[in-house]
Design a protein around this motif. Structure first.
Motif, PDB file in Angstrom:
ATOM      1  N   ILE A  55      13.557 -50.057  71.493  1.00  0.00           N
ATOM      2  CA  ILE A  55      12.866 -49.926  70.203  1.00  0.00           C
ATOM      3  C   ILE A  55      11.844 -48.790  70.196  1.00  0.00           C
ATOM      4  O   ILE A  55      11.135 -48.592  69.226  1.00  0.00           O
ATOM      5  N   ASN A  57      12.241 -45.509  69.984  1.00  0.00           N
ATOM      6  CA  ASN A  57      12.468 -44.502  68.944  1.00  0.00           C
ATOM      7  C   ASN A  57      13.829 -44.747  68.293  1.00  0.00           C
ATOM      8  O   ASN A  57      14.598 -45.607  68.734  1.00  0.00           O
ATOM      9  N   ASN A  58      14.129 -44.005  67.254  1.00  0.00           N
ATOM     10  CA  ASN A  58      15.374 -44.214  66.504  1.00  0.00           C
ATOM     11  C   ASN A  58      16.619 -43.977  67.345  1.00  0.00           C
ATOM     12  O   ASN A  58      17.618 -44.682  67.202  1.00  0.00           O
ATOM     13  N   GLU A  59      16.575 -42.986  68.215  1.00  0.00           N
ATOM     14  CA  GLU A  59      17.755 -42.666  69.024  1.00  0.00           C
ATOM     15  C   GLU A  59      18.097 -43.802  69.994  1.00  0.00           C
ATOM     16  O   GLU A  59      19.244 -44.225  70.083  1.00  0.00           O
ATOM     17  N   SER A  60      17.098 -44.307  70.693  1.00  0.00           N
ATOM     18  CA  SER A  60      17.369 -45.408  71.629  1.00  0.00           C
ATOM     19  C   SER A  60      17.674 -46.702  70.880  1.00  0.00           C
ATOM     20  O   SER A  60      18.494 -47.507  71.329  1.00  0.00           O
ATOM     21  N   ASN A  61      17.081 -46.901  69.729  1.00  0.00           N
ATOM     22  CA  ASN A  61      17.373 -48.081  68.913  1.00  0.00           C
ATOM     23  C   ASN A  61      18.827 -48.055  68.426  1.00  0.00           C
ATOM     24  O   ASN A  61      19.491 -49.094  68.365  1.00  0.00           O
ATOM     25  N   ARG A  62      19.315 -46.878  68.119  1.00  0.00           N
ATOM     26  CA  ARG A  62      20.718 -46.737  67.685  1.00  0.00           C
ATOM     27  C   ARG A  62      21.675 -47.164  68.792  1.00  0.00           C
ATOM     28  O   ARG A  62      22.710 -47.781  68.525  1.00  0.00           O
ATOM     29  N   CYS A  65      21.658 -50.949  68.770  1.00  0.00           N
ATOM     30  CA  CYS A  65      22.315 -51.518  67.584  1.00  0.00           C
ATOM     31  C   CYS A  65      23.836 -51.315  67.601  1.00  0.00           C
ATOM     32  O   CYS A  65      24.565 -52.160  67.104  1.00  0.00           O
TER      33      CYS A  65
END
Length: 66
Positions: A55, A57-62, A65
């Motif tokens: 969680i 940043n957006n890249e690792s969250n992607r 997910c």
């Protein structure tokens, strides 16, 4: 990111039932389920440190997910 991609394979979800306890009409009846994120293996614990990485940043969250 390769480490995070590999680590996600070591995670699993457990489905935990939630039963009604307050209402006399529905007491003891299955209401819904919640999903518990856990590390696969004997400990079966929440992967707090790894989850923080996902969680971050957006890249690792992607990665998580997907």
């Amino acid at each position: 990111m390769d480490e995070l991609e590999a680590a996600v394979d070591k995670l699993c979800f457990y489905e935990q039932p939630i039963f009604a306890v307050n209402n006399e009409d529905t007491k003891g009846k299955l209401q819904e389920y919640e999903l518990l994120l856990r590390e696969a293996g004997e400990d079966n614990k929440f992967p707090a440190a790894l989850f923080k990485e996902y969680i971050r940043n957006n890249e690792s969250n992607r990665i998580f997910c997907n």
